[in-house]
Design an enzyme around this catalytic site. Structure first.
Site, PDB file in Angstrom:
ATOM      1  N   ASP A 191     -65.016 -67.880 -29.984  1.00 44.26           N
ATOM      2  CA  ASP A 191     -64.042 -67.000 -30.899  1.00 44.26           C
ATOM      3  C   ASP A 191     -64.813 -66.367 -31.779  1.00 44.26           C
ATOM      4  O   ASP A 191     -65.358 -65.295 -31.204  1.00 44.26           O
ATOM      5  CB  ASP A 191     -63.008 -68.055 -31.469  1.00 44.26           C
ATOM      6  CG  ASP A 191     -61.783 -67.369 -32.118  1.00 44.26           C
ATOM      7  OD1 ASP A 191     -60.920 -66.946 -31.431  1.00 44.26           O
ATOM      8  OD2 ASP A 191     -61.770 -67.082 -33.340  1.00 44.26           O
ATOM      9  N   TYR A 310     -61.092 -60.811 -40.839  1.00 46.84           N
ATOM     10  CA  TYR A 310     -60.580 -59.573 -39.887  1.00 46.84           C
ATOM     11  C   TYR A 310     -60.696 -57.968 -40.654  1.00 46.84           C
ATOM     12  O   TYR A 310     -60.957 -57.283 -39.841  1.00 46.84           O
ATOM     13  CB  TYR A 310     -59.128 -60.028 -39.366  1.00 46.84           C
ATOM     14  CG  TYR A 310     -59.113 -61.217 -38.255  1.00 46.84           C
ATOM     15  CD1 TYR A 310     -58.857 -60.771 -36.964  1.00 46.84           C
ATOM     16  CD2 TYR A 310     -59.452 -62.408 -38.820  1.00 46.84           C
ATOM     17  CE1 TYR A 310     -58.772 -61.940 -36.130  1.00 46.84           C
ATOM     18  CE2 TYR A 310     -59.269 -63.444 -37.774  1.00 46.84           C
ATOM     19  CZ  TYR A 310     -59.152 -63.337 -36.528  1.00 46.84           C
ATOM     20  OH  TYR A 310     -59.015 -64.269 -35.577  1.00 46.84           O
ATOM     21  N   HIS A 361     -59.635 -72.273 -24.655  1.00 46.90           N
ATOM     22  CA  HIS A 361     -60.107 -71.423 -25.740  1.00 46.90           C
ATOM     23  C   HIS A 361     -61.125 -72.448 -26.742  1.00 46.90           C
ATOM     24  O   HIS A 361     -62.118 -72.077 -27.267  1.00 46.90           O
ATOM     25  CB  HIS A 361     -59.209 -70.977 -26.623  1.00 46.90           C
ATOM     26  CG  HIS A 361     -59.909 -70.024 -27.675  1.00 46.90           C
ATOM     27  ND1 HIS A 361     -60.526 -68.810 -27.423  1.00 46.90           N
ATOM     28  CD2 HIS A 361     -59.844 -70.037 -28.848  1.00 46.90           C
ATOM     29  CE1 HIS A 361     -60.820 -68.212 -28.212  1.00 46.90           C
ATOM     30  NE2 HIS A 361     -60.807 -68.928 -29.400  1.00 46.90           N
TER      31      HIS A 361
END
Length: 383
Positions: A191, A310, A361
């Site tokens: 990730d 982010y 994931h």
């Protein structure tokens, strides 16, 4: 548990550096756990369109079930003790406290790896691979593991200044490995860690033997010639990517543009945090995995600073040249479909590319033996 820690005979750690690394143990105050239980019991649940499933977002019934288990069945102390089985430390790098697990193999010649998680995960992502990696049947395949919490995540947070993006984090990881005395090591990521780890190789190529990730996030540049070279599998991967962008990319947009606005809903309300984070856990992983990851955000008050990662990354200046350190991919079914046509544009030394059934994931949690075997294969030629 075996005796493991920071210092060993074959690491070059001076007393000055050792004094910068502080032992750490998780011990969430009982008052915080009581407050959490009280808040969960007073949750105001929103309405929703009947039988809408996941169409509008995470369903109320899904979050409510998790919240009720969090309040009345989930045993944080058991999971806290599980993490505390492993030696943990905190050191300040570039003005930021960095929390990390440091699990040394009983085999002194083991190869060092630094493993990086993403959002909404945590160090918990990698707990199931610790034993198979540090203590395999063949000592020649053993690894020493450094598993840090990203800056702003868990006990590495909150961040208190601008600029903690993947690139600054990569520089911090290189410094962390230097402090631990590792002259040659590998960088592993999932990730967000799949963004950070290649940059560790870029900033520290003299010491990084190779980079191993579970996603290579390379996207179309807009060049028609590039699109013409896509395989059928890659075109299907683009379709999956387009679906994800149109249906589940809201978290990325909000984190990148308005993390502070979001914070009021996820910092003050455990149900709000659970609902927001659970959108990317889904129903493939077990409830305890979801809640233990979420607890590391709630107990440390880092729900906001984690989302800022982010924002900072979206505003960072990205290198234009490809990476050159050997890189390997282990791609698991149900996860992001990495596309080699684009990957080879961004990484000039791809030496390992494998696909596996299942795993999704969170392969380190769902298929730890498969991921561990792939890591052994990749690093066998790079030790």
């Amino acid at each position: 548990m075996r005796n493991v820690g920071v210092m060993s005979e074959n690491t070059q750690i001076t007393p000055e550096i050792a004094s910068q690394i502080r032992p750490f143990r998780i011990d969430v105050p009982q008052a915080d756990l009581d407050d959490l239980k009280d808040r969960l019991g007073r949750t105001r649940w929103p309405d929703e369109i009947p039988e809408s499933g996941w169409e509008y977002g995470v369903p109320v019934a899904y979050v409510k079930r998790l919240a009720e288990y969090w309040r009345d069945g989930y045993d944080w102390r058991a999971h806290e003790a599980e993490i505390n089985r492993y030696p943990q430390f905190i050191t300040e790098i570039d003005g930021q406290d960095i929390h990390f697990l440091h699990v040394r193999s009983p085999h002194e010649d083991a190869f060092p790896l630094i493993l990086t998680h993403g959002w909404p995960g945590s160090i918990v992502e990698y707990l199931k691979v610790v034993e198979p990696l540090t203590n395999p049947e063949d000592p020649a395949q053993a690894f020493h593991l450094v598993i840090p919490s990203l800056p702003g995540f868990g006990f590495s947070g909150p961040t208190r200044e601008r600029g903690w993006n993947r690139f600054r984090t990569a520089r911090a990881w290189a410094e962390l490995m230097r402090r631990l005395g590792y002259g040659r090591y590998g960088a592993v990521g999932n990730d967000g860690g799949s963004f950070v780890s290649p940059e560790v190789g870029r900033v520290d190529p003299e010491h990084v033997a190779g980079v191993h990730v579970t996603q290579i996030y390379s996207f179309p540049s807009g060049d028609p010639a590039e699109m013409a070279n896509l395989t059928d599998e890659e075109r299907k991967g683009l379709e999956v990517l387009q679906w994800f962008y149109e249906n589940k990319m809201s978290f990325n947009m909000v984190h990148s543009q308005q993390p502070q606005t979001l914070s009021y809903g996820i910092f003050d309300s455990p149900a709000g945090l659970l609902g927001w984070n659970a959108q990317l856990f889904g129903e493939d992983v077990d409830d305890d995995f979801i809640l233990t990851n979420t607890m590391l955000y709630w107990a440390t008050g880092t729900a906001t600073s984690a989302t800022r990662f982010y924002y900072e990354d979206a505003r960072a200046e990205h290198p234009k040249e490809p990476t050159t350190v050997p890189i390997g991919l282990a791609m698991f079914e149900g996860d992001f479909v990495s596309m080699r046509t684009f990957a080879e544009r961004d990484h000039k030394n791809i030496v390992h590319w494998r696909s596996y059934d299942g795993g999704g994931h969170y392969a380190a949690h769902l298929r730890p033996d498969v991921l561990a075997a792939d890591l052994r294969d990749f690093y066998a030629a790079l030790r």
